[in-house]
Design an enzyme around this catalytic site. Sequence first.
Site, PDB file in Angstrom:
ATOM      1  N   SER A  39       0.847  -1.187   0.000  1.00  0.00           N
ATOM      2  CA  SER A  39       0.000   0.000   0.000  1.00  0.00           C
ATOM      3  C   SER A  39       0.883   1.237   0.000  1.00  0.00           C
ATOM      4  CB  SER A  39      -0.937   0.019   1.219  1.00  0.00           C
ATOM      5  OG  SER A  39      -0.224   0.347   2.398  1.00  0.00           O
ATOM      6  N   LYS A 132     -21.393  -0.834  -7.120  1.00  0.00           N
ATOM      7  CA  LYS A 132     -21.492   0.383  -7.932  1.00  0.00           C
ATOM      8  C   LYS A 132     -20.965   0.190  -9.345  1.00  0.00           C
ATOM      9  CE  LYS A 132     -21.362   3.235  -3.811  1.00  0.00           C
ATOM     10  NZ  LYS A 132     -21.591   2.062  -2.926  1.00  0.00           N
ATOM     11  N   GLY A 175     -19.184  -1.553   8.559  1.00  0.00           N
ATOM     12  CA  GLY A 175     -18.139  -0.999   9.410  1.00  0.00           C
ATOM     13  C   GLY A 175     -16.859  -0.622   8.703  1.00  0.00           C
TER      14      GLY A 175
END
Length: 337
Positions: A39, A132, A175
């Site tokens: 990351s 989406k 969450g």
Amino acid sequence: MNLKDKSILITGGTGSLGKALTSHILKNSPDIKRLVIFSRDEQKQFDMAQEYPVSEYPQIRFFIGDIRDYDRVKRALKGIDYVIHAAAMKHVPIAEYNPMECVKTNILGAENLINACLETEVTRVVALSTDKAAAPVNLYGATKLASDKLFVAANNITGWNPIKFSVVRYGNVMGSNGSVIPFFLKKRKEGVLPITVESMTRFNISLQGGVDMVMHALEHAWGGEIFVPKIPSYKIMDIAEAIGPECDKPIIGIRPGEKIHEEMITSSDSFYTYDLGKYYTILPATHKWNLEEFISSFDAKRVEDGFKYNSGENDDWETVEGLRKLIVEHVDSDFKV
């Protein structure tokens, strides 16, 4: 799934799902050879490294890098067997305001990862999608649809390479960072829960449900599938009632690029969609394996023409009381109304 002596890389590994995957893998496969957390956020990597010190978890590696950077991605993939692609720009309003940044990460980053995997020894890739991406109305969804298409089509250019690319698509993770439940829990302290549209609905899946689906795809994908879970929906007014029954609930209107109901399988997808029992799968229009063998192996049943799967027409719904129990179980163990 037996991960003994395997090496796995998770892009976006410091995110909610990346951390849940890390916990699951280390708990269930302590004999894994290597688990690489890839990351670009150094602070999140630093924080996560405190949870998984090398002295206790010698399998884990933290690798700073951006999927926009092909050379760095390829370097990170050296010696990797499996890849779970969770890195993405995912906030709808931010993507609407910064469209090319979203394109660079979600589409060009996906292309970088695919090309780098084809040039290394990676054998399986599972990419995370979103509800989406089905009939998208916002840029984020459109970039994830393009990403899905890239990963599915990547199976057509593998040649001699045995690598398999697949996709998992699911709704809001309960969450997760930036999702509605943590937002409402925070706003409850102010006594106000802003509602976009009273009729809004969303799919709901737990972090563990997302993890289980990724591991299922990693183990069982033949290449090119988009896996979709059968999960419940909730009404936005029910989640507001579950969290803050005494709060004011002003209607603020729909945000740019937002849908009232989310869709995971469109009617146009129905011609390629099969029911696998726990999951649906949207199969690629062209594939390198035998369809009849696939159907037989998974007892797959094709859905009816015109079938669609959206949060507003679901057969399975969360209740207010059920949502409160789920919040305690998955989000905040100290939650009380």
